[in-house]
Design an enzyme around this catalytic site. Sequence first.
Site, PDB file in Angstrom:
ATOM      1  N   ASP A 114       0.862  -1.189   0.000  1.00 33.88           N
ATOM      2  CA  ASP A 114       0.000   0.000   0.000  1.00 33.88           C
ATOM      3  C   ASP A 114       0.900   1.241   0.000  1.00 33.88           C
ATOM      4  O   ASP A 114       1.340   1.697  -1.047  1.00 33.88           O
ATOM      5  CB  ASP A 114      -0.909  -0.100   1.232  1.00 33.88           C
ATOM      6  CG  ASP A 114      -1.937   0.996   1.332  1.00 33.88           C
ATOM      7  OD1 ASP A 114      -2.314   1.556   0.298  1.00 33.88           O
ATOM      8  OD2 ASP A 114      -2.387   1.288   2.462  1.00 33.88           O
ATOM      9  N   LYS A 143      -1.155  -1.580  -4.495  1.00 29.24           N
ATOM     10  CA  LYS A 143      -1.959  -0.351  -4.495  1.00 29.24           C
ATOM     11  C   LYS A 143      -1.005   0.825  -4.704  1.00 29.24           C
ATOM     12  O   LYS A 143      -0.712   1.600  -3.792  1.00 29.24           O
ATOM     13  CB  LYS A 143      -2.694  -0.243  -3.157  1.00 29.24           C
ATOM     14  CG  LYS A 143      -4.066   0.419  -3.255  1.00 29.24           C
ATOM     15  CD  LYS A 143      -4.626   0.766  -1.895  1.00 29.24           C
ATOM     16  CE  LYS A 143      -5.406  -0.328  -1.241  1.00 29.24           C
ATOM     17  NZ  LYS A 143      -5.956   0.078   0.091  1.00 29.24           N
ATOM     18  N   PHE A 164     -10.448   0.188  -0.289  1.00 29.24           N
ATOM     19  CA  PHE A 164     -10.098  -0.644   0.860  1.00 29.24           C
ATOM     20  C   PHE A 164     -10.647  -2.043   0.612  1.00 29.24           C
ATOM     21  O   PHE A 164     -11.850  -2.239   0.483  1.00 29.24           O
ATOM     22  CB  PHE A 164     -10.636  -0.071   2.175  1.00 29.24           C
ATOM     23  CG  PHE A 164     -10.074  -0.789   3.356  1.00 29.24           C
ATOM     24  CD1 PHE A 164      -8.803  -0.488   3.827  1.00 29.24           C
ATOM     25  CD2 PHE A 164     -10.795  -1.805   3.978  1.00 29.24           C
ATOM     26  CE1 PHE A 164      -8.252  -1.188   4.898  1.00 29.24           C
ATOM     27  CE2 PHE A 164     -10.258  -2.508   5.044  1.00 29.24           C
ATOM     28  CZ  PHE A 164      -8.979  -2.184   5.502  1.00 29.24           C
ATOM     29  N   ASP A 171      -8.033  -8.014   5.765  1.00 23.37           N
ATOM     30  CA  ASP A 171      -9.063  -7.907   6.789  1.00 23.37           C
ATOM     31  C   ASP A 171      -9.564  -6.496   6.982  1.00 23.37           C
ATOM     32  O   ASP A 171      -8.904  -5.520   6.625  1.00 23.37           O
ATOM     33  CB  ASP A 171      -8.509  -8.402   8.131  1.00 23.37           C
ATOM     34  CG  ASP A 171      -7.518  -7.404   8.739  1.00 23.37           C
ATOM     35  OD1 ASP A 171      -6.526  -7.083   8.057  1.00 23.37           O
ATOM     36  OD2 ASP A 171      -7.748  -6.957   9.870  1.00 23.37           O
TER      37      ASP A 171
HETATM   38  P1  IMP Z   1       1.913  -0.678   3.714  1.00 23.64           P
HETATM   39  O1  IMP Z   1       2.939  -0.784   4.790  1.00 23.64           O
HETATM   40  O2  IMP Z   1       1.223   0.675   3.728  1.00 23.64           O
HETATM   41  O3  IMP Z   1       2.394  -1.042   2.333  1.00 23.64           O
HETATM   42  O4  IMP Z   1       0.740  -1.633   4.086  1.00 23.64           O
HETATM   43  C1  IMP Z   1       0.839  -2.945   4.154  1.00 23.64           C
HETATM   44  C2  IMP Z   1      -0.241  -3.495   5.064  1.00 23.64           C
HETATM   45  O5  IMP Z   1      -1.388  -2.635   5.176  1.00 23.64           O
HETATM   46  C3  IMP Z   1      -0.788  -4.747   4.484  1.00 23.64           C
HETATM   47  O6  IMP Z   1      -0.026  -5.856   4.874  1.00 23.64           O
HETATM   48  C4  IMP Z   1      -2.204  -4.797   5.033  1.00 23.64           C
HETATM   49  O7  IMP Z   1      -2.199  -5.426   6.282  1.00 23.64           O
HETATM   50  C5  IMP Z   1      -2.608  -3.362   5.234  1.00 23.64           C
HETATM   51  N1  IMP Z   1      -3.503  -2.867   4.156  1.00 23.64           N
HETATM   52  C6  IMP Z   1      -3.228  -1.936   3.221  1.00 23.64           C
HETATM   53  N2  IMP Z   1      -4.277  -1.744   2.383  1.00 23.64           N
HETATM   54  C7  IMP Z   1      -5.241  -2.597   2.793  1.00 23.64           C
HETATM   55  C8  IMP Z   1      -6.578  -2.889   2.310  1.00 23.64           C
HETATM   56  O8  IMP Z   1      -7.089  -2.358   1.313  1.00 23.64           O
HETATM   57  N3  IMP Z   1      -7.262  -3.832   3.019  1.00 23.64           N
HETATM   58  C9  IMP Z   1      -6.757  -4.483   4.097  1.00 23.64           C
HETATM   59  N4  IMP Z   1      -5.525  -4.251   4.580  1.00 23.64           N
HETATM   60  C10 IMP Z   1      -4.756  -3.312   3.930  1.00 23.64           C
END
Ligand code: IMP
Length: 187
Positions: A114, A143, A164, A171
């Site tokens: 994300d 994403k 989301f 989850d």
């Molecule tokens: P990052 O560190 O921002 O890349 O996020 C990674 C973590 O955010 C993932 O392993 C998910 O647990 C959570 N996450 C990010 N987007 C979503 C979503 O759309 N749905 C559910 N969990 C998400």
Amino acid sequence: MIDIDFLNMPDRDIRELQVLFSEEEIDKRTQELAEMIDEEFPQDEPLYVISILKGSVLFVCDLIKKMKTPIQLEFIKVSSYGNEFKSTGNVKIIDSKIPNLNDQNVLIVDDICDTGNTGKELLQIFKNDYHIKKLKFVTLINKRCNRTTDVDPDFYGFEVDDKFLVGYGLDYIGFYRNLPYVGWFPQ
Ligand code: IMP
Ligand code: MG
């Protein structure tokens, strides 16, 4: 603190959930990813597959079943989200008993990239702590529109815009991980 009553998602009618990626699409794409990963790593050396709990559990199980490379499966738990929605950018490994990864091939597996904070921090930690032969990062979902870091998964299943998502490991406050597909609730 999340206002669960306001968001009310666990009580949402599951029939409102729109399927983004079906079980069949995920299965087909996971097969393609498994083949790409098999090509990337030597077939006569162990590959340490590091699955990030809890979101990547469904994905990693299906992925490794389709891979031919001999693997060792390990799990780590990280704390990254201050709450369920906003990545704090302060990623820590909070539970891990991984073996010494010096001179090993390593694949980090997550459900979604994300902001990229989790991937970036973990790649950095692994690079600092070990002399890894080859280190790659795979996520089911990319994403990219939300990215605040310069990290990008080496392999990913699907790219999505700013929705989301829930299901197939993803989850919302712990719910919906067991859906066999990835979906979202339209507003
Ligand atoms: P990052 O560190 O921002 O890349 O996020 C990674 C973590 O955010 C993932 O392993 C998910 O647990 C959570 N996450 C990010 N987007 C979503 C979503 O759309 N749905 C559910 N969990 C998400
Ligand atoms: Mg996660």
